[in-house]
Design a protein around this motif. Structure first.
Motif, short mmCIF file in Angstrom:
data_model
loop_
_atom_site.label_atom_id
_atom_site.label_comp_id
_atom_site.label_asym_id
_atom_site.label_seq_id
_atom_site.Cartn_x
_atom_site.Cartn_y
_atom_site.Cartn_z
N CYS A 53 0.78 -1.25 0.01
CA CYS A 53 -0.16 0.09 0.13
C CYS A 53 0.83 1.26 0.12
N ALA A 54 0.35 2.16 -0.52
CA ALA A 54 0.85 3.68 -0.47
C ALA A 54 -0.28 4.75 -0.66
N SER A 55 0.22 5.91 0.05
CA SER A 55 -0.73 7.00 -0.06
C SER A 55 -0.03 8.31 -0.06
N THR A 56 -0.77 9.45 -0.02
CA THR A 56 -0.24 10.69 0.37
C THR A 56 0.13 11.04 1.60
N LEU A 57 -0.04 9.94 2.65
CA LEU A 57 -0.02 10.03 3.85
C LEU A 57 1.50 9.54 4.34
N ASP A 58 2.00 8.87 3.37
CA ASP A 58 3.35 8.32 3.82
C ASP A 58 4.27 9.53 3.93
N LYS A 59 5.33 9.29 4.64
CA LYS A 59 6.58 10.19 5.34
C LYS A 59 7.14 10.52 3.98
N GLU A 60 7.26 9.53 2.89
CA GLU A 60 8.22 10.13 1.71
C GLU A 60 7.40 11.06 0.66
N VAL A 61 6.04 10.98 0.84
CA VAL A 61 5.30 11.75 0.00
C VAL A 61 4.75 12.95 0.66
N LYS A 62 4.43 12.94 1.80
CA LYS A 62 3.96 13.92 2.91
C LYS A 62 4.94 15.01 3.00
N SER A 63 6.46 14.78 2.98
CA SER A 63 7.52 15.82 3.01
C SER A 63 7.19 16.85 1.73
N LEU A 64 6.78 16.18 0.65
CA LEU A 64 6.78 16.99 -0.64
C LEU A 64 5.37 17.69 -0.93
N LYS A 65 4.47 17.39 0.10
CA LYS A 65 3.35 17.93 0.02
C LYS A 65 3.40 19.27 0.71
N ALA A 66 4.26 19.13 1.73
CA ALA A 66 4.52 20.40 2.68
C ALA A 66 5.33 21.50 1.76
N GLU A 67 5.96 21.03 0.72
CA GLU A 67 6.54 22.18 -0.07
C GLU A 67 5.66 22.70 -1.18
#
Length: 121
Positions: A53-67
């Motif tokens: 599974c993967a989502s926008t809540l994963d740490k890898e993706v979430k950090s980019l969302k903050a950008e």
């Protein structure tokens, strides 16, 4: 019939087609106004279990969302992440289950990125 019921009806039709194929892993996408979720589900003897599974809540993706990345690009990142994780578990072929959502925008971006990542639909 409201939009939710229509989407669930489309999802049921799509899943029946996928189940007609035997022993095929399913890449399921769920979309909410704020996030995108993807799972690879394996069907075994009438039971299903989530393998990856993967989502926008994963740490890898979430950090980019903050950008400040837009939702479409984030969905593409989720597609790449799930493709990497699936290939790590020796899953290459999947059926794409869009859960009744139309194939455009974030759903399309996720699917294209998963294909680029090495998954075959």
């Amino acid at each position: 019939m409201n939009r939710r019921e229509m989407r669930q009806r489309r999802a049921r039709r799509g899943r029946l087609r996928i189940k007609a194929r035997s022993n095929v892993n399913r890449l399921t996408v769920h979309r909410t106004p704020g996030h995108v979720y993807a799972q690879i589900i394996q069907e075994e003897a009438g039971q299903s279990r989530v393998v990856v599974c993967a989502s926008t809540l994963d740490k890898e993706v979430k950090s980019l969302k903050a950008e400040g990345m837009d939702k479409k690009k984030l969905a593409g990142l989720v597609g790449k992440v799930i493709a990497q994780r699936a290939l790590g578990k020796d899953i290459k072929k999947v059926s794409f289950d869009r859960s009744g959502f139309r194939y455009h925008g974030r759903v399309r971006s996720l699917a294209d990125a998963a294909r680029e990542g090495g998954l075959e639909f």
